[in-house]
Design a protein around this motif. Structure first.
Motif, PDB file in Angstrom:
ATOM      1  N   PRO A  25      33.096  47.005  27.328  1.00  0.00           N
ATOM      2  CA  PRO A  25      31.713  47.494  27.306  1.00  0.00           C
ATOM      3  C   PRO A  25      31.476  48.651  28.273  1.00  0.00           C
ATOM      4  N   ALA A  26      30.638  49.589  27.865  1.00  0.00           N
ATOM      5  CA  ALA A  26      30.334  50.777  28.659  1.00  0.00           C
ATOM      6  C   ALA A  26      29.629  50.484  29.979  1.00  0.00           C
ATOM      7  N   PRO A  27      28.778  49.421  30.088  1.00  0.00           N
ATOM      8  CA  PRO A  27      28.087  49.181  31.369  1.00  0.00           C
ATOM      9  C   PRO A  27      29.014  48.935  32.561  1.00  0.00           C
ATOM     10  N   LEU A  28      30.309  48.739  32.316  1.00  0.00           N
ATOM     11  CA  LEU A  28      31.246  48.539  33.424  1.00  0.00           C
ATOM     12  C   LEU A  28      31.612  49.847  34.126  1.00  0.00           C
ATOM     13  N   ALA A  29      31.185  50.988  33.552  1.00  0.00           N
ATOM     14  CA  ALA A  29      31.620  52.286  34.064  1.00  0.00           C
ATOM     15  C   ALA A  29      31.174  52.515  35.504  1.00  0.00           C
ATOM     16  N   ASP A  30      29.925  52.187  35.819  1.00  0.00           N
ATOM     17  CA  ASP A  30      29.432  52.422  37.176  1.00  0.00           C
ATOM     18  C   ASP A  30      30.238  51.637  38.208  1.00  0.00           C
ATOM     19  N   ALA A  31      30.557  50.386  37.876  1.00  0.00           N
ATOM     20  CA  ALA A  31      31.361  49.582  38.798  1.00  0.00           C
ATOM     21  C   ALA A  31      32.736  50.196  39.001  1.00  0.00           C
ATOM     22  N   GLY A  32      33.324  50.720  37.918  1.00  0.00           N
ATOM     23  CA  GLY A  32      34.630  51.348  38.038  1.00  0.00           C
ATOM     24  C   GLY A  32      34.602  52.589  38.901  1.00  0.00           C
ATOM     25  N   VAL A  33      33.581  53.433  38.703  1.00  0.00           N
ATOM     26  CA  VAL A  33      33.483  54.674  39.469  1.00  0.00           C
ATOM     27  C   VAL A  33      33.253  54.385  40.946  1.00  0.00           C
ATOM     28  N   PHE A  34      32.280  53.520  41.251  1.00  0.00           N
ATOM     29  CA  PHE A  34      32.013  53.186  42.646  1.00  0.00           C
ATOM     30  C   PHE A  34      33.211  52.478  43.272  1.00  0.00           C
ATOM     31  N   GLY A  35      33.892  51.632  42.471  1.00  0.00           N
ATOM     32  CA  GLY A  35      35.042  50.903  42.987  1.00  0.00           C
ATOM     33  C   GLY A  35      36.216  51.793  43.320  1.00  0.00           C
ATOM     34  N   ILE A  36      36.331  52.945  42.672  1.00  0.00           N
ATOM     35  CA  ILE A  36      37.401  53.885  43.006  1.00  0.00           C
ATOM     36  C   ILE A  36      37.294  54.296  44.470  1.00  0.00           C
ATOM     37  N   PHE A  37      36.060  54.461  44.940  1.00  0.00           N
ATOM     38  CA  PHE A  37      35.845  54.976  46.289  1.00  0.00           C
ATOM     39  C   PHE A  37      35.649  53.866  47.326  1.00  0.00           C
ATOM     40  N   GLU A  38      34.894  52.835  46.990  1.00  0.00           N
ATOM     41  CA  GLU A  38      34.535  51.842  48.008  1.00  0.00           C
ATOM     42  C   GLU A  38      34.388  50.472  47.359  1.00  0.00           C
ATOM     43  N   HIS A  61      33.386  40.062  31.352  1.00  0.00           N
ATOM     44  CA  HIS A  61      33.735  41.455  31.627  1.00  0.00           C
ATOM     45  C   HIS A  61      33.334  41.864  33.046  1.00  0.00           C
ATOM     46  N   GLN A  62      32.220  41.342  33.534  1.00  0.00           N
ATOM     47  CA  GLN A  62      31.816  41.621  34.917  1.00  0.00           C
ATOM     48  C   GLN A  62      32.860  41.110  35.906  1.00  0.00           C
ATOM     49  N   ALA A  63      33.352  39.883  35.662  1.00  0.00           N
ATOM     50  CA  ALA A  63      34.367  39.308  36.543  1.00  0.00           C
ATOM     51  C   ALA A  63      35.664  40.110  36.486  1.00  0.00           C
ATOM     52  N   ALA A  64      36.004  40.600  35.290  1.00  0.00           N
ATOM     53  CA  ALA A  64      37.239  41.368  35.135  1.00  0.00           C
ATOM     54  C   ALA A  64      37.187  42.672  35.924  1.00  0.00           C
ATOM     55  N   ILE A  65      36.069  43.394  35.846  1.00  0.00           N
ATOM     56  CA  ILE A  65      35.971  44.659  36.577  1.00  0.00           C
ATOM     57  C   ILE A  65      35.864  44.398  38.081  1.00  0.00           C
ATOM     58  N   ALA A  66      35.260  43.268  38.473  1.00  0.00           N
ATOM     59  CA  ALA A  66      35.212  42.915  39.896  1.00  0.00           C
ATOM     60  C   ALA A  66      36.612  42.651  40.433  1.00  0.00           C
ATOM     61  N   ALA A  67      37.445  41.959  39.649  1.00  0.00           N
ATOM     62  CA  ALA A  67      38.829  41.715  40.061  1.00  0.00           C
ATOM     63  C   ALA A  67      39.597  43.024  40.168  1.00  0.00           C
ATOM     64  N   TRP A  68      39.315  43.967  39.258  1.00  0.00           N
ATOM     65  CA  TRP A  68      39.962  45.282  39.324  1.00  0.00           C
ATOM     66  C   TRP A  68      39.578  46.004  40.616  1.00  0.00           C
ATOM     67  N   VAL A  69      38.291  45.982  40.940  1.00  0.00           N
ATOM     68  CA  VAL A  69      37.801  46.659  42.151  1.00  0.00           C
ATOM     69  C   VAL A  69      38.406  46.029  43.404  1.00  0.00           C
ATOM     70  N   LEU A  70      38.402  44.700  43.484  1.00  0.00           N
ATOM     71  CA  LEU A  70      38.927  44.009  44.660  1.00  0.00           C
ATOM     72  C   LEU A  70      40.403  44.317  44.880  1.00  0.00           C
ATOM     73  N   SER A  71      41.151  44.407  43.796  1.00  0.00           N
ATOM     74  CA  SER A  71      42.596  44.599  43.917  1.00  0.00           C
ATOM     75  C   SER A  71      42.967  46.065  44.134  1.00  0.00           C
ATOM     76  N   TRP A  72      42.189  46.982  43.587  1.00  0.00           N
ATOM     77  CA  TRP A  72      42.409  48.394  43.868  1.00  0.00           C
ATOM     78  C   TRP A  72      42.072  48.701  45.317  1.00  0.00           C
ATOM     79  N   GLY A  73      40.964  48.173  45.813  1.00  0.00           N
ATOM     80  CA  GLY A  73      40.601  48.290  47.219  1.00  0.00           C
ATOM     81  C   GLY A  73      39.714  49.464  47.570  1.00  0.00           C
ATOM     82  N   GLY A  74      39.656  50.479  46.727  1.00  0.00           N
ATOM     83  CA  GLY A  74      38.827  51.642  47.043  1.00  0.00           C
ATOM     84  C   GLY A  74      39.554  52.640  47.929  1.00  0.00           C
ATOM     85  N   LEU A  75      39.217  53.915  47.771  1.00  0.00           N
ATOM     86  CA  LEU A  75      39.860  54.955  48.573  1.00  0.00           C
ATOM     87  C   LEU A  75      39.561  54.807  50.056  1.00  0.00           C
ATOM     88  N   SER A  76      38.465  54.140  50.388  1.00  0.00           N
ATOM     89  CA  SER A  76      38.180  53.883  51.794  1.00  0.00           C
ATOM     90  C   SER A  76      39.265  53.012  52.419  1.00  0.00           C
TER      91      SER A  76
END
Length: 358
Positions: free
Chosen positions: A269-282, A299-314
């Protein structure tokens, strides 16, 4: 001739100049975002990380890492191609979260307890979120659903261990740190000393070699932890400002559109895009956006797991700053973060029917 000017350092300088110009155009937003980043550091990161930094420094001074090294060497070598002292980094990294794993890995390298290849393997799978942030901030604070915690934990930490098993093949021809097997007991008998005995002996010898009294050790631990926390805080504030400037310049919106296209191609789903973009950085901003995305909880849980494991550029910047004092390379860490993020996302979908909220 053009290649001479298109150099990574030139691109970095251009990006820094662009951010500086945006800061002059949006001074009020710059101040607000700086204060927001400072608030995150002071209210969340400082109380969460500072005690662990001090404790880890004390444990290193007490020789605990040598105790783990002797005790768990037969387990760590066949599984992860790491000496036993890596188990201490694994435990502390998973308990206290990023960037503690990188910090301890750098310290083991400085003490010549691991070599470059082992350090790169170790930091690749010990840079994880701490359970307090995963459960308290993400599952409860952002999702308002504590039942989601077991699923996120299994996906995040389980995929982290899979990364550890995968990284054993990294730089496979590099030599391993030597391990001296115990031969005879101190009393002269032919029986091999027990593993507990040799582990305690190694810890005692390391403590004697350190030589600092408890007062000096505590003072050094607090000073070292404070210096590291200042670096962490500066990076959080910096990336908070960068995110705000990119938003004002419209780049975040453009990245979100690109993410929507990629998500649509993957059937997500497209609504996950904002989480992905913000998660890239922080990671905090990305996790918060995941919790408010207007789509199915799965899908929310899946993108959250992606963000947590990527860690963000910070977090990446924090780890890179710690590794800069060693000969450990950043590229293996980057590739491991990418693999970790997609593995964690896949595990959410695989484990949803087993661990997902009823």
């Amino acid at each position: 001739m053009l290649r001479t000017f298109i150099h990574p350092l030139s691109l970095t300088a251009f990006a820094a100049l662009s951010v500086a110009l945006l800061m002059t155009l949006f001074p009020a937003e710059t101040l607000t975002s700086s204060l927001r980043g400072l608030s995150i550091w002071w209210e969340v990161l400082f109380p969460a990380l500072f005690p662990f930094f001090v404790i880890s420094e004390l444990l290193l001074g007490f020789g605990i890492v040598h105790f783990f090294g002797k005790l768990l060497d037969p387990l760590m070598r066949p599984l992860f191609r790491l000496p036993g002292n890596g188990a201490f980094v694994v435990a502390m990294g998973y308990i206290s979260g990023y960037p503690v794993g990188a910090r301890l890995t750098a310290q083991l390298w400085e003490q010549r307890l691991i070599n470059r290849s082992e350090g790169e393997r170790l930091v690749a799978f010990t840079t994880t979120s701490d359970p307090v942030f995963l459960i308290g901030a993400v599952a409860i604070g952002f999702f308002h659903n504590v039942a989601l915690a077991p699923l996120l934990a299994a996906a995040h930490y389980g995929s982290g261990l899979l990364i550890g098993l995968t990284m054993r093949f990294h730089d496979r021809h590099a030599p391993m740190t030597a391990y001296r097997r115990p031969t005879v007991r101190a009393d002269g008998s032919n029986r091999r000393p027990s593993r507990i005995y040799t582990a305690l002996k190694a810890m005692h010898e390391a403590r004697l070699l350190d030589g600092r009294g408890f007062g000096q050790l505590l003072q050094d631990a607090v000073g070292s932890a404070l210096r590291l926390m200042i670096v962490v805080g500066g990076l959080v504030v910096f990336f908070s400002v960068v995110m705000e400037m990119l938003t004002r310049a419209g780049l975040v919106g453009a990245l979100a559109e690109a993410f929507r296209f990629l998500l649509a191609a993957a059937g997500l789903p497209a609504p996950l895009a904002d989480a992905g973009v913000f998660g890239i950085f922080e990671v905090t901003l990305g996790s918060r956006a995941a919790g408010t995305a207007n789509t199915l909880l799965l899908h929310q849980a899946a993108i959250a797991a992606w963000v947590l494991s990527w860690g963000g550029l910070s977090v990446h910047a924090q780890v890179a700053s710690l590794l800069s004092k060693t000969d450990l390379r950043y590229r293996p860490f980057l590739l491991a973060r990418l693999l970790h993020s997609f593995l964690a996302m896949a595990l959410v979908y695989l484990l949803w029917n087993v661990l997902g909220p009823a």
